[in-house]
Design an enzyme around this catalytic site. Structure first.
Site, PDB file in Angstrom:
ATOM      1  N   HIS A  28       1.036  -1.042  -0.177  1.00 30.26           N
ATOM      2  CA  HIS A  28      -0.005  -0.070  -0.137  1.00 30.26           C
ATOM      3  C   HIS A  28       1.105   1.680   0.017  1.00 30.26           C
ATOM      4  O   HIS A  28       1.995   1.019   0.513  1.00 30.26           O
ATOM      5  CB  HIS A  28      -0.982  -0.303   1.224  1.00 30.26           C
ATOM      6  CG  HIS A  28       0.073   0.404   2.518  1.00 30.26           C
ATOM      7  ND1 HIS A  28       0.649  -0.727   3.105  1.00 30.26           N
ATOM      8  CD2 HIS A  28       0.381   0.845   3.198  1.00 30.26           C
ATOM      9  CE1 HIS A  28       1.029  -0.535   4.191  1.00 30.26           C
ATOM     10  NE2 HIS A  28       1.584   1.223   4.064  1.00 30.26           N
ATOM     11  N   HIS A  59       5.997   5.945  -0.880  1.00 34.64           N
ATOM     12  CA  HIS A  59       6.550   4.562  -1.188  1.00 34.64           C
ATOM     13  C   HIS A  59       5.753   3.676  -0.918  1.00 34.64           C
ATOM     14  O   HIS A  59       4.744   3.426  -0.211  1.00 34.64           O
ATOM     15  CB  HIS A  59       7.808   5.375  -0.693  1.00 34.64           C
ATOM     16  CG  HIS A  59       7.901   4.774   1.191  1.00 34.64           C
ATOM     17  ND1 HIS A  59       7.584   5.975   1.355  1.00 34.64           N
ATOM     18  CD2 HIS A  59       7.582   3.402   1.416  1.00 34.64           C
ATOM     19  CE1 HIS A  59       7.290   5.295   2.307  1.00 34.64           C
ATOM     20  NE2 HIS A  59       7.860   4.336   2.998  1.00 34.64           N
TER      21      HIS A  59
HETATM   22  P1  ATP Z   1       5.017  -2.900  12.033  1.00 33.64           P
HETATM   23  O1  ATP Z   1       5.152  -2.059  12.527  1.00 33.64           O
HETATM   24  O2  ATP Z   1       4.782  -3.859  12.401  1.00 33.64           O
HETATM   25  O3  ATP Z   1       6.228  -2.592  11.031  1.00 33.64           O
HETATM   26  P2  ATP Z   1       3.079  -1.784   9.585  1.00 33.64           P
HETATM   27  O4  ATP Z   1       4.644  -0.554   9.676  1.00 33.64           O
HETATM   28  O5  ATP Z   1       2.847  -2.752   8.948  1.00 33.64           O
HETATM   29  O6  ATP Z   1       3.606  -2.830  10.726  1.00 33.64           O
HETATM   30  P3  ATP Z   1       1.999  -0.084  11.003  1.00 33.64           P
HETATM   31  O7  ATP Z   1       2.692   0.599  11.582  1.00 33.64           O
HETATM   32  O8  ATP Z   1      -0.120   0.150  11.319  1.00 33.64           O
HETATM   33  O9  ATP Z   1       2.156  -1.511  10.768  1.00 33.64           O
HETATM   34  O10 ATP Z   1       1.779   1.394   9.896  1.00 33.64           O
HETATM   35  C1  ATP Z   1       0.126   1.435   9.145  1.00 33.64           C
HETATM   36  C2  ATP Z   1       1.565   2.191   7.883  1.00 33.64           C
HETATM   37  O11 ATP Z   1       1.980   3.170   8.083  1.00 33.64           O
HETATM   38  C3  ATP Z   1       2.229   1.550   6.931  1.00 33.64           C
HETATM   39  O12 ATP Z   1       2.991   2.520   5.867  1.00 33.64           O
HETATM   40  C4  ATP Z   1       3.662   2.576   8.278  1.00 33.64           C
HETATM   41  O13 ATP Z   1       4.870   2.658   7.120  1.00 33.64           O
HETATM   42  C5  ATP Z   1       2.776   3.834   8.183  1.00 33.64           C
HETATM   43  N1  ATP Z   1       3.517   4.162   9.527  1.00 33.64           N
HETATM   44  C6  ATP Z   1       3.891   3.928  10.659  1.00 33.64           C
HETATM   45  N2  ATP Z   1       4.140   4.726  11.355  1.00 33.64           N
HETATM   46  C7  ATP Z   1       4.288   5.903  11.252  1.00 33.64           C
HETATM   47  C8  ATP Z   1       4.954   7.349  11.341  1.00 33.64           C
HETATM   48  N3  ATP Z   1       5.152   7.364  12.889  1.00 33.64           N
HETATM   49  N4  ATP Z   1       4.672   8.529  10.755  1.00 33.64           N
HETATM   50  C9  ATP Z   1       4.611   8.003   9.123  1.00 33.64           C
HETATM   51  N5  ATP Z   1       4.512   6.635   8.680  1.00 33.64           N
HETATM   52  C10 ATP Z   1       3.966   5.666   9.914  1.00 33.64           C
END
Ligand code: ATP
Ligand code: MG
Length: 177
Positions: free
Chosen positions: A36, A120
């Site tokens: 995504h 990205h």
């Molecule tokens: P994990 O953290 O376990 O690796 P994930 O990153 O796939 O899981 P989430 O942390 O819920 O799942 O994040 C959802 C989306 O938001 C992902 O595309 C992640 O890269 C992005 N994301 C997460 N935290 C942030 C942040 N602090 N700022 C910007 N984007 C974020």
């Protein structure tokens, strides 16, 4: 619930991106179903806040556009590469939509996002991948290009963090004119 706003990708595009999987020891590949493009991370919110944010997003008037994905790159933390991604080409319509979403969510009470928008699609999380392997992977795939994507809606996702992979669920789709 844990929320973020993003672009869902059609199955065919996920299949194209999945061709980039492999050949990198120390990479934890994202399951292609999970690919995504994040437009705005929201984080944990109580249900009533989720509803307010949904209303704010639903009121936003955005326009559809074409998005091209090309090239691969990495993000680093403290000098160590931590993620591998496919980039979105510079796209004023995408930036415009991102800005509208940011404004709508701030008006609805979210604190401003401080990070610069770097659109990205994450392909893998990296743990101690040898630098020379990373360099050759990026060189080998830098000419990657996906078929252009017609973006006709954006999506509010919920995210359930899991041990292996997170589970993202599209909660609401917002049509773009
Ligand atoms: P994990 O953290 O376990 O690796 P994930 O990153 O796939 O899981 P989430 O942390 O819920 O799942 O994040 C959802 C989306 O938001 C992902 O595309 C992640 O890269 C992005 N994301 C997460 N935290 C942030 C942040 N602090 N700022 C910007 N984007 C974020
Ligand atoms: Mg995360």
């Amino acid at each position: 619930m844990r929320l973020f706003v993003g672009l869902d990708l059609p199955w065919e595009l996920k299949q194209q991106l999945a061709r980039l999987v492999g050949g990198l020891p120390g990479a934890r590949w994202v399951p292609p179903d999970n690919y995504h493009l994040t437009l705005r991370f929201i984080g944990e919110v109580p249900p009533h806040r989720a509803e307010e944010l949904d209303l704010a997003l639903a009121a936003l008037r955005g326009r559809g556009f074409t998005l091209s994905l090309a090239g691969v790159g990495t993000f680093a933390k403290a000098g160590k590469a931590v993620s591998l991604w496919v980039g979105a080409e510079r796209n004023p319509s995408l930036d415009h939509l991102h800005g509208k979403i940011e404004t709508a969510l701030q008006r609805a009470g979210l604190p401003p996002e401080k990070r610069r928008f770097a659109p990205h699609i994450t392909l893998a999380r990296l743990e101690n991948v040898p630098q020379e392997r990373l360099v050759s992977y990026v060189q080998a795939h830098n000419l990657f290009r996906a078929a252009p994507l017609e973006v006709a809606h954006f999506t509010l996702f919920s995210s359930l963090l899991g041990k292996e992979a997170s589970v993202y669920t599209p909660e609401v789709e917002y049509e773009l004119g």
